[in-house]
Design a protein around this motif. Sequence first.
Motif, PDB file in Angstrom:
ATOM      1  N   THR A 155      12.261   3.906   2.251  1.00 13.39           N
ATOM      2  CA  THR A 155      12.003   5.149   2.972  1.00 13.39           C
ATOM      3  C   THR A 155      12.400   4.938   4.427  1.00 13.39           C
ATOM      4  O   THR A 155      11.844   4.072   5.110  1.00 13.39           O
ATOM      5  N   THR A 175       0.836  -1.200   0.000  1.00  7.95           N
ATOM      6  CA  THR A 175       0.000   0.000   0.000  1.00  7.95           C
ATOM      7  C   THR A 175       0.870   1.249   0.000  1.00  7.95           C
ATOM      8  O   THR A 175       0.580   2.249  -0.650  1.00  7.95           O
ATOM      9  N   HIS A 176       1.974   1.174   0.747  1.00  2.78           N
ATOM     10  CA  HIS A 176       2.920   2.286   0.827  1.00  2.78           C
ATOM     11  C   HIS A 176       4.271   1.835   0.296  1.00  2.78           C
ATOM     12  O   HIS A 176       4.546   0.638   0.177  1.00  2.78           O
ATOM     13  N   GLU A 177       5.125   2.800  -0.022  1.00  7.01           N
ATOM     14  CA  GLU A 177       6.481   2.478  -0.452  1.00  7.01           C
ATOM     15  C   GLU A 177       7.218   1.728   0.664  1.00  7.01           C
ATOM     16  O   GLU A 177       6.942   1.942   1.851  1.00  7.01           O
ATOM     17  N   SER A 225       7.560  11.302  -2.697  1.00 10.13           N
ATOM     18  CA  SER A 225       7.257  10.039  -2.045  1.00 10.13           C
ATOM     19  C   SER A 225       7.505  10.119  -0.545  1.00 10.13           C
ATOM     20  O   SER A 225       6.712   9.614   0.258  1.00 10.13           O
ATOM     21  N   SER A 243       8.024  -2.946  -5.414  1.00 12.00           N
ATOM     22  CA  SER A 243       8.108  -2.864  -3.957  1.00 12.00           C
ATOM     23  C   SER A 243       8.433  -4.220  -3.342  1.00 12.00           C
ATOM     24  O   SER A 243       9.210  -4.310  -2.390  1.00 12.00           O
ATOM     25  N   GLY A 278       3.997  10.118   0.395  1.00 13.75           N
ATOM     26  CA  GLY A 278       3.768   8.686   0.237  1.00 13.75           C
ATOM     27  C   GLY A 278       3.392   8.285  -1.172  1.00 13.75           C
ATOM     28  O   GLY A 278       2.848   7.201  -1.391  1.00 13.75           O
ATOM     29  N   THR A 279       3.674   9.147  -2.151  1.00 14.60           N
ATOM     30  CA  THR A 279       3.332   8.869  -3.546  1.00 14.60           C
ATOM     31  C   THR A 279       4.061   7.611  -4.027  1.00 14.60           C
ATOM     32  O   THR A 279       5.271   7.487  -3.867  1.00 14.60           O
ATOM     33  N   LYS A 280       3.331   6.686  -4.635  1.00 13.39           N
ATOM     34  CA  LYS A 280       3.954   5.475  -5.153  1.00 13.39           C
ATOM     35  C   LYS A 280       4.915   5.834  -6.284  1.00 13.39           C
ATOM     36  O   LYS A 280       4.716   6.798  -7.023  1.00 13.39           O
ATOM     37  N   LYS A 319       9.424   0.613   3.623  1.00 16.71           N
ATOM     38  CA  LYS A 319      10.038   1.390   4.701  1.00 16.71           C
ATOM     39  C   LYS A 319      11.083   0.549   5.434  1.00 16.71           C
ATOM     40  O   LYS A 319      10.959  -0.680   5.538  1.00 16.71           O
TER      41      LYS A 319
END
Length: 358
Positions: A154, A68-70, A267, A100, A271-273, A72
């Motif tokens: 990230t 869902t998110h980059e 990003s 990802s 949080g932009t993919k 981390k």
Amino acid sequence: MTFRNFKMVDYVVYGRGAFNQLNEILAPQRKDDAPMIFFVDHYFENDAAFLARIPLLGKDKVVYIDVTHEPKTTYVDALRDDLKDEFGTISGIIGIGGGSVMDMTKAVSLMMTNPGSSADYQGWDLVKFPGVYKAGIPTISGTGAEVSRTTVLTGPVRKLGMNSDFTPFDQILLDPELCKTVPVNQRFYTAMDCFIHCVESLTGTYLNAFSKAYGEKAQDMCEEIFLHRSDWDEESDEKLMMASYAGGMSIAYSQVGVAHAVSYGLSYVLGTKHGIGNCIVFDKLEEFYPEGVAKFKEMVKLHNIEIPQGITKGLTDADFEKMIDVSLGLVPLWENALGKNWQEQMSRERLRKLYEQF
């Protein structure tokens, strides 16, 4: 002059239906009582038919990766801790999914054998020890993560890859059949990551014959698929998968540029993919890549794709400052794009005005 001696993927298998050979490929890598761990994109969590094709043996385990998110650093560290607590040692990690998942697979593999947090290794050539065996099986094409020597994460203070000779996969399996269910918009955004790789590599100051050979072929295939036709078929999946591979290779001996440097800042704060972030940025970069952006806009129009607008409206000065900090920290990208004197050309003020356009 010193030439880079870079590490590539050890083994590559390509072909429609190649996924069926996975059990045979993994057999020599298995260690007694040490399971293979399959990192699978959560997109496939309810796809029983696909999951049944994964060759699970003994204590092998499927771990669904939330994309869902980059990726981390905290997620990487948590997965590493879970695997060590449950199994102690493992035979390897097999990543099945998009960029990802590829990055998570590479990162957790490295963290199984390197101490501390993955955030400690964000940078160039900081990883000290090889990871456990790792294989990448992309189910969407464009990022080039299957062949790159980085795993983009990230962290607490930056978005930056673990760039090292220990990062590339030991094995990649390229099966175009696995890409047939990718949603149209997502396929476009991720494919444009490949196209933008090529534009940035081919116009950069790091360009050389090695990068040019791969970059030109990858860009030609992207244009053949997205600029000269509007329909989609099996051959398109095959060409895009190879364009992704070649696009990734084009920056192995080169670098990306302005679009990636700027999108990393987006990003980190929003949080932009990655794929859509690159599209949002590249759409406004006529001054840096006039020919590439013109072609990109034609592709967007031909395939009726919507590029989000106005995403930085309402951000605070602190948000803009953090985006600028993250972006300007990517020195090799700016140097490839603008040359050794890039800092004289890309001031914080100029970059702020660029971010305000998105």
